[in-house]
Design an enzyme around this catalytic site. Structure first.
Site, short mmCIF file in Angstrom:
data_model
loop_
_atom_site.label_atom_id
_atom_site.label_comp_id
_atom_site.label_asym_id
_atom_site.label_seq_id
_atom_site.Cartn_x
_atom_site.Cartn_y
_atom_site.Cartn_z
N CYS A 152 0.86 -1.17 0.00
CA CYS A 152 0.00 0.00 0.00
C CYS A 152 0.90 1.22 0.00
O CYS A 152 2.09 1.13 0.23
CB CYS A 152 -0.87 0.03 1.26
SG CYS A 152 -1.85 -1.42 1.47
N ARG A 165 1.75 1.24 -6.01
CA ARG A 165 1.92 0.32 -4.87
C ARG A 165 0.60 -0.37 -4.50
O ARG A 165 0.57 -1.31 -3.73
CB ARG A 165 2.43 1.07 -3.65
CG ARG A 165 3.82 1.67 -3.81
CD ARG A 165 4.18 2.45 -2.57
NE ARG A 165 4.37 1.57 -1.45
CZ ARG A 165 5.54 1.00 -1.13
NH1 ARG A 165 6.60 1.26 -1.87
NH2 ARG A 165 5.65 0.18 -0.11
N GLY A 172 1.00 -3.16 5.55
CA GLY A 172 1.51 -4.37 6.20
C GLY A 172 0.35 -5.25 6.66
O GLY A 172 -0.79 -5.05 6.24
N LYS A 184 4.43 -13.01 -17.74
CA LYS A 184 3.98 -11.75 -18.37
C LYS A 184 2.58 -11.90 -18.93
O LYS A 184 1.72 -11.04 -18.74
CB LYS A 184 4.97 -11.36 -19.48
CG LYS A 184 6.28 -10.80 -18.95
CD LYS A 184 6.10 -9.38 -18.48
CE LYS A 184 6.89 -8.90 -17.32
NZ LYS A 184 7.07 -9.68 -16.16
N GLU A 227 0.03 -12.13 -16.01
CA GLU A 227 -0.22 -10.93 -15.19
C GLU A 227 -0.76 -9.77 -16.00
O GLU A 227 -1.32 -8.84 -15.44
CB GLU A 227 1.03 -10.52 -14.42
CG GLU A 227 2.21 -10.12 -15.24
CD GLU A 227 3.39 -9.71 -14.36
OE1 GLU A 227 3.18 -9.27 -13.22
OE2 GLU A 227 4.53 -9.83 -14.82
N HIS A 274 6.32 -35.75 -20.48
CA HIS A 274 6.08 -36.38 -19.17
C HIS A 274 4.76 -35.92 -18.55
O HIS A 274 4.62 -35.88 -17.34
CB HIS A 274 7.27 -36.07 -18.24
CG HIS A 274 8.57 -36.56 -18.78
ND1 HIS A 274 8.89 -37.90 -18.86
CD2 HIS A 274 9.59 -35.89 -19.35
CE1 HIS A 274 10.08 -38.03 -19.42
NE2 HIS A 274 10.53 -36.84 -19.72
C1 AGP Z 1 6.98 -8.82 -12.26
O1 AGP Z 1 6.39 -8.71 -13.57
C2 AGP Z 1 5.95 -9.09 -11.23
N1 AGP Z 1 5.09 -7.97 -11.14
C3 AGP Z 1 6.46 -9.59 -9.91
O2 AGP Z 1 6.64 -10.97 -10.11
C4 AGP Z 1 7.77 -9.01 -9.34
O3 AGP Z 1 8.85 -9.42 -10.14
C5 AGP Z 1 7.98 -9.60 -7.94
O4 AGP Z 1 6.90 -9.17 -7.14
C6 AGP Z 1 9.30 -9.19 -7.30
O5 AGP Z 1 9.32 -7.79 -7.13
P1 AGP Z 1 10.75 -7.11 -6.79
O6 AGP Z 1 11.63 -7.34 -7.98
O7 AGP Z 1 10.43 -5.66 -6.57
O8 AGP Z 1 11.28 -7.80 -5.55
#
Ligand code: AGP
Length: 606
Positions: free
Chosen positions: A2, A27, A99, A482, A485, A501
């Site tokens: 957040c 965020r 958090g 990619k 998401e 497999h």
């Molecule tokens: C990346 O496309 C994702 N949004 C996500 O997996 C990201 O890589 C992961 O949350 C790690 O984030 P960071 O590199 O800021 O630690």
């Protein structure tokens, strides 16, 4: 996960809080809110949805006040809604939180027994009532000390008080919190990015610390209330206010920025005149390192995986990789001669930070490969290797992935050379080859038309597979992530050799499958695997590299050929069409490219 902002000033604060929240939307963005203190009253405005909804609502209230806190939310407890949006207020205080409070259920029951009435389903509201309860019998400072002790779990907090018209409080455990210094005003924020438009003078709280912030003074305390001094960092003023330029989406821009971010990163680490790697602040004798453990989450983990192949290929190291959220709970046999490398774009990912913290407690060598050099992970590692790719705003990581891979490749080169596990000529050749990577990446960007023609099929597919062997396997995983998401399509990255497999059963008529088959040692076998899926009706997008000799079999739906580089550099190039594929697939579906549903840029909760 957040975003938090607080401002205490000699002038109105609501519009600047809203502007800061807009910068923090990456965020988390399923709801937003603001609270200000006006003539001894706490006024709050909250909304479900984006900050511009909040801005519209605020204009109706004409929110006054020179003390205020704001929040953009990524829901953890309680669905995204206006009532669950932060701030959460009692009759005495208002709180914003990033958090998870793990003992909120127990605390809520105790507070309800005391007559406190809860309006939301959130863990955060517990904090508002707990502070209110302790304030009845304690000073403000002792209230904070006692409340923080009661809370289990992680928090970054901003708190304003009905009866305190000259201060606000910040507190931190596990989730990042920055403090900013302004002219006759001061700030708190989840990260420096939210504060940069107001100040470049920043301090960071460490776990267990809290601060009492006034217009003209900031006091810092440890968890028992002793005064502490904090270093004031001067953040680089020259970081231009990052914007989309001519692009409609940050992610689109960030994909196209990769040739320049590749050269920026190379300029930081490669001495072109002497054709050598320059990692100047490497604090250990390379000979003292016998193994490496690479740790990250999501895309960052994929860069760890590709680095394993590079390091195994050219160094004498034992190389392991692990997902941070798994590593941190394992019974790890820590080794003094192992280098633990943490890869994180944001440098704030809770699981990656927790894994680093575990290593720090075991007094082993730690290195952070990050994009945000003032982040918690960067500030707590022995060695920081920045990826120098500039602000990455799109939630789906693109240029940062390229930067993570590049820094790990360069680190692998350094270790190979120091260990003499490659000859001086091979080393020079590899360094020289790196210098052509940016240009090859630039050429690879020109695949839009081909990708556009096929994106619709991926966008409308029930599912898809991404196959690769060797260096291409981690890239297959990244390409699948990619597509998941961005276009919300189920996609699996798989070792091409594994299909027979079991997963081959998934292949059906018309299913789109990406096959990554550069002309490396695995080429022929991967092409055979490709034939196996074509024979069962798959529509194959083959991504390979240019080669005058080989004629690749017919029946391929579409083919993309990237530049002919040394095989260990091909992963950089074959990544780009996969980023574009996910982008255009999401575009076809009209989804939010920069802020995909359910996600956030920095996962600061576990
Ligand atoms: C990346 O496309 C994702 N949004 C996500 O997996 C990201 O890589 C992961 O949350 C790690 O984030 P960071 O590199 O800021 O630690």
């Amino acid at each position: 996960m957040c975003g938090i902002i607080g401002i205490i000033s000699t002038q109105e604060v609501s519009s600047r809080i809203v502007n800061s929240l807009k910068k923090l939307e990456y965020r988390g963005y399923d709801s937003a809110g603001i609270a200000t203190l006006v003539d001894g009253n706490i006024n709050e405005v909250k909304c479900e949805g984006r900050v511009d909804v909040l801005e519209r609502d605020i204009s109706k209230f004409n929110l006054k006040g020179d003390i205020g806190i704001g929040h953009v939310r990524w829901a953890t407890h309680g669905k995204p809604s206006k009532i669950n949006a932060h701030p959460h207020s009692s009759e005495q205080v208002s709180v914003v939180h990033n958090g998870i409070i793990e003992n909120s259920t127990i605390l809520k029951k105790l507070l309800e027994k005391k007559g406190y009435v809860f309006k939301s389903q959130t863990d955060t509201e517990v904090i508002a009532h707990l502070v209110t309860d302790y304030l009845k019998k304690n000073s403000l400072k002792n209230t904070i000390i006692k409340v923080l002790k009661k809370l289990h779990g992680s928090f970054a907090l901003g708190i304003i008080f009905k009866d305190q018209n000259d201060l606000m409080v910040g507190a931190k455990r596990g989730s990042p919190l920055a403090v900013g210094y302004g002219p006759n005003e001061n700030y708190i924020g989840s990260d420096s990015y939210a504060l940069k438009s107001m100040t470049n003078k920043i301090s960071y709280l460490e776990d267990g610390e809290f601060c009492i912030v006034k217009k003209d003074q900031i006091e810092f305390f440890d968890n028992v209330g002793s005064h502490i001094n904090k270093k004031v960092l001067n953040l680089s003023k020259n970081e231009i206010d990052y914007d989309k330029g001519d692009y409609k989406y940050f992610m689109e821009k960030e994909i196209d920025e990769q040739p320049s971010t590749i050269s920026d990163c190379i300029n930081e680490y490669i001495d072109k005149y002497n054709n050598q790697v320059n990692i100047l602040n490497f604090p250990w004798k390379t000979s003292s390192i016998k193994s490496v453990m690479l740790i990250g989450c999501g895309t960052a983990f994929h860069s760890c995986l590709i680095a394993k192949y590079w390091m195994e290929q050219s160094t004498n190291l034992d190389v392991s990789v692990d997902i941070a959220s798994e590593f941190r709970y394992r019974k790890v046999r820590f080794k003094k001669d192992c280098l633990y490398i943490f890869v994180s774009q944001s440098g704030e990912t809770a699981d990656t930070y927790a894994a680093l913290d575990l290593c720090k407690k075991n007094k082993v060598k730690t290195c952070a490969v990050v994009n945000v050099v003032e982040s918690s992970i960067a500030r707590n590692a022995d060695l920081v290797l920045p990826i120098h790719c500039g602000q990455e705003i799109g939630v789906a990581s693109t240029k940062a992935f390229m930067g993570q891979m590049l820094v790990l490749y360069i680190l692998s080169l350094k270790i190979s050379f120091d260990q003499k596990s490659i000859t001086r000529e091979e080393y020079k050749h590899k360094v020289e080859n790196l210098l052509s990577l940016s240009n090859s990446a630039k050429k690879t960007l020109k695949v839009d038309q081909k990708i556009l023609n096929i994106a619709k099929v991926f966008a409308e597919a029930k599912g898809s597979m991404f196959l690769g062997r060797g260096y291409s396997f981690p890239i297959a995983l990244e390409g699948a992530l990619k597509l998941k998401e961005l276009a919300y399509v189920h996609a699996e990255g798989y070792p091409a050799g594994e299909m027979k497999h079991g997963p081959l059963a998934l292949i059906e008529e018309g299913m789109p499958v990406v096959v990554l088959a550069p002309r490396d040692e695995h080429y022929k076998k991967t092409i055979s695997n490709m034939q196996e899926v074509i024979a069962r009706g798959a529509k194959v997008l083959l991504i390979t590299n240019k080669n005058k000799d080989e004629v690749i079999s017919e029946n391929i739906w579409e083919k993309i050929e990237v530049d002919q580089l040394d095989e260990d550099l091909i992963p950089f190039l074959i990544t780009i069409p996969l980023q574009k594929l996910a982008f255009y697939s999401a575009l076809k579906k009209g989804y939010d490219i920069d802020k995909p549903r359910n996600l956030a840029k920095s996962v600061t909760v576990e």
